[in-house]
Design an enzyme around this catalytic site. Structure first.
Site, PDB file in Angstrom:
ATOM      1  N   ARG A 125      51.063  31.159  12.062  1.00  0.00           N
ATOM      2  CA  ARG A 125      50.175  31.891  12.972  1.00  0.00           C
ATOM      3  C   ARG A 125      49.379  32.956  12.214  1.00  0.00           C
ATOM      4  NH1 ARG A 125      52.313  33.398  18.854  1.00  0.00           N
ATOM      5  NH2 ARG A 125      50.042  33.512  19.040  1.00  0.00           N
ATOM      6  N   ASP A 137      44.621  31.623  18.453  1.00  0.00           N
ATOM      7  CA  ASP A 137      44.849  32.526  17.312  1.00  0.00           C
ATOM      8  C   ASP A 137      43.583  32.689  16.481  1.00  0.00           C
ATOM      9  OD1 ASP A 137      47.474  33.068  17.934  1.00  0.00           O
ATOM     10  OD2 ASP A 137      48.328  31.627  16.530  1.00  0.00           O
ATOM     11  N   HIS A 152      43.069  36.586  21.733  1.00  0.00           N
ATOM     12  CA  HIS A 152      43.856  35.363  21.880  1.00  0.00           C
ATOM     13  C   HIS A 152      43.881  34.917  23.336  1.00  0.00           C
ATOM     14  CE1 HIS A 152      47.462  32.750  21.026  1.00  0.00           C
ATOM     15  NE2 HIS A 152      47.725  33.048  22.294  1.00  0.00           N
ATOM     16  N   GLU A 153      44.198  35.851  24.241  1.00  0.00           N
ATOM     17  CA  GLU A 153      44.270  35.484  25.657  1.00  0.00           C
ATOM     18  C   GLU A 153      42.887  35.130  26.201  1.00  0.00           C
ATOM     19  OE1 GLU A 153      47.050  34.814  26.711  1.00  0.00           O
ATOM     20  OE2 GLU A 153      48.307  35.901  25.295  1.00  0.00           O
ATOM     21  N   GLU A 192      47.431  27.089  21.287  1.00  0.00           N
ATOM     22  CA  GLU A 192      47.772  28.389  20.717  1.00  0.00           C
ATOM     23  C   GLU A 192      47.075  28.607  19.376  1.00  0.00           C
ATOM     24  OE1 GLU A 192      49.283  30.634  22.364  1.00  0.00           O
ATOM     25  OE2 GLU A 192      49.968  29.378  24.032  1.00  0.00           O
ATOM     26  N   HIS A 211      42.080  31.619  25.268  1.00  0.00           N
ATOM     27  CA  HIS A 211      42.798  30.599  26.040  1.00  0.00           C
ATOM     28  C   HIS A 211      41.941  30.057  27.188  1.00  0.00           C
ATOM     29  CE1 HIS A 211      46.640  29.877  24.333  1.00  0.00           C
ATOM     30  NE2 HIS A 211      47.098  31.103  24.457  1.00  0.00           N
ATOM     31  N   HIS A 216      53.690  27.236  20.410  1.00  0.00           N
ATOM     32  CA  HIS A 216      53.222  28.151  19.365  1.00  0.00           C
ATOM     33  C   HIS A 216      53.690  27.653  18.000  1.00  0.00           C
ATOM     34  CE1 HIS A 216      53.563  30.598  23.036  1.00  0.00           C
ATOM     35  NE2 HIS A 216      52.535  31.280  22.571  1.00  0.00           N
TER      36      HIS A 216
END
Length: 542
Positions: A508, A442, A377-378, A438, A381, A502
């Site tokens: 999510r 995900d 996920h990070e 976000e 980004h 989010h």
């Protein structure tokens, strides 16, 4: 005089009509810049003032009542406090209408408006900018990034039209509002009654020791973090986490190579971001010093103010220095993680490296599904609708070919459409534009983490075995889903839909999984099933 008051308030850690802070220059990522950010509101966002539906009007009415009661606690008679609350609300409402929306602020180009202090004074006359920055301690030659110029232009008009008596009333409110957490119980309880119960549905104030611990973590995070790491984060955990990250980085590189909608030139530049990525796990290599911060057993408020002033001055001293890429922006006990585009880094504090995200001696499949997805996920980004606009050095610059950018935008538009269809509460849908970054992270994080699991399986040379009757793939997805289980009250869900980038936890999980062929294969899902999104409406980016 008014400018001097706001400067004193900023230096003391009080809120005001706007915020000033020091951060990395988006287009010169080795330098720091002073940033001016819109502010002045007591409600969470501009839309709380502009909406006219029944629930929004009820919150507006409750807020005015709260302001009046807080002023009453200062000894102001009831009739006057109610009149003052109406005055304060009318001022905040006008400021709110000039605010840039949360969706607009997602565009890094829109919130990058670098100018001299003289240019700011010309754009927003009516406020003594030069005198203000001098009082704050920002040199006259220091450039400013004005994130929302339109707001400051309107603010200049407001300052010229609102009488001093109104400003005194407003400043009295901001003082008690920003200090309420550190005042006697009657102030704490009244603040919780509105910001806790009315806005989030919370029924009980957290225990005082928990609130003080959170304040200590915010003020002395790396001092507290040393104690936390010593007790809760063994070296073996960091070693295993670093190995997981290397797997995820390799999987992301493979995903970039594999996509058919991106050209070779953009792919090469995209992979440079992986090569130059800074990885931080657990805690800083060098702990921050708190020398010069003086606290005592006098008053809680005095200690909180001292910590805020200390931190503001620490950040102010960054101006004119080279950016320190080793600085951490979360404390070690924090259960969270982040990607910072201007330093091209991913950071995972020790606090998140525990169940249900990370199992030190646990099953690989569950770890790849939980903390592995967080890593992915990070990483993603760096390529979401915001992060993709920054290059490998952290500069806000366009490194995409026009065709590849167009392909990306058409695919992300499907993501906006998908999430905008979700309706967590009757008549209230997810904001697909606000949550786009976000949601992209995900979906990308899951795909990358699953690819990394397959890499780990191949590396082991062993055929994966079922555990409790579940395959590796099934445990991966269950590990992901269980890490997002939560209970949330409707009032807080409503607040988060309005302000949180989010999506609600339910979406999510179900949102990205409905797009994944790997999930559908793992559980034998077929076209038409609830967890299978039709192929033609399924966003596929990475």
């Amino acid at each position: 005089a008014l400018g001097d008051l706001f400067a004193l308030g900023l230096a003391a850690g009080l809120g005001g009509l706007f915020g000033v802070f020091i951060d990395v220059d988006d287009k010169a990522s080795t330098e720091y810049i002073a940033i001016v950010q819109q502010g002045g509101l007591g409600l969470p966002d501009r839309d709380y003032y502009t909406r006219t539906d029944e629930k929004s009007v009820a919150i507006q009415t409750a807020y005015k009542g709260h302001v009046a009661r807080m002023l009453g606690l200062l000894g102001i008679p009831e009739a006057q406090s109610k009149a003052d609350a109406d005055t304060i609300y009318a001022l905040e409402e006008r400021l709110a209408k000039a605010h840039m929306t949360l969706v607009e602020q997602r565009d890094p180009q829109k919130v990058y408006n670098k100018m001299t202090q003289e240019e700011l004074a010309a754009k927003a006359p009516g406020f003594p900018w030069g005198r203000y920055f001098q009082a704050v301690g920002i040199p006259a030659a220091q450039a400013i990034n004005v994130r929302q110029p339109g707001y400051l232009t309107e603010l200049g008009k407001v300052l010229g039209e609102i009488p001093m008596t109104t400003w005194k009333t407003y400043l009295r409110w901001t003082l008690v509002h920003d200090s309420s957490s550190y005042l006697p119980a009657r102030f704490v309880d009244e603040s919780f009654a509105f910001y806790g119960t009315t806005l989030t549905g919370a029924e009980k104030l957290r225990a005082r020791w928990k609130r003080v611990l959170a304040q200590t973590d915010g003020a002395l995070g790396e001092a507290l973090g040393q104690l936390y790491v010593e007790k809760a984060f063994p070296p073996a955990a960091k070693k295993r986490m670093l190995a997981l990250i290397e797997d995820l980085k390799a999987a992301l590189s493979e995903r970039i190579d594999a996509v058919d909608w991106m050209g070779a030139e953009t792919k090469a530049k995209g992979k440079k971001k992986i090569d130059t990525l800074l990885v931080k796990v657990g805690y800083p290599d060098t702990w921050r010093s708190y020398d010069g911060l003086v606290t005592n057993r006098g008053t809680y408020l005095a200690n909180a103010r001292a910590a805020t002033v200390f931190e503001f001055q620490r950040n102010l001293r960054k101006l004119g220095k080279r950016v320190d890429r080793n600085e951490w922006f979360m404390s070690p006990p924090t259960v969270n993680a982040y990607y910072n585009p201007t330093t091209n880094e991913i950071t995972f504090p020790a606090g998140i490296l525990q169940p249900p995200f990370f199992f030190m001696t646990g099953d690989d499949a569950v770890n790849y599904g939980a903390i592995g997805m967080v890593i992915g996920h990070e990483l993603t980004h760096g390529y979401d609708d915001q992060g993709r606009q920054y290059d490998e050095k952290g500069n806000l610059t366009d490194w995409w070919t026009p065709e590849d950018a167009k392909n990306y935008e058409s695919r992300s538009a499907l993501m906006v459409k998908q999430y905008s269809e979700y309706e967590p509460l009757a008549g209230l849908k997810v904001n697909g534009e606000l949550t786009l970054g976000e949601n992209i992270a995900d979906l990308g994080g899951l795909k990358i983490a699953f690819s990394a699991l397959r890499r780990a399986e191949a590396r082991s040379g062993k055929k994966p075995k079922k555990i409790d009757g579940l395959t590796n793939a099934q445990r991966f997805f269950l590990g992901y889903a269980q890490s997002w289980r939560q209970n949330i009250r409707q009032a807080d869900l409503r607040r988060r839909i309005a302000t949180d980038p989010h999506s609600p936890a339910r979406y999510r999980v179900n949102g990205p999984l409905g797009n994944l062929a790997e999930f559908q294969e793992a559980f034998g899902c077929k076209a038409g099933d609830a967890m299978v999104r039709p192929t033609e409406t399924r966003p596929q980016i990475w």
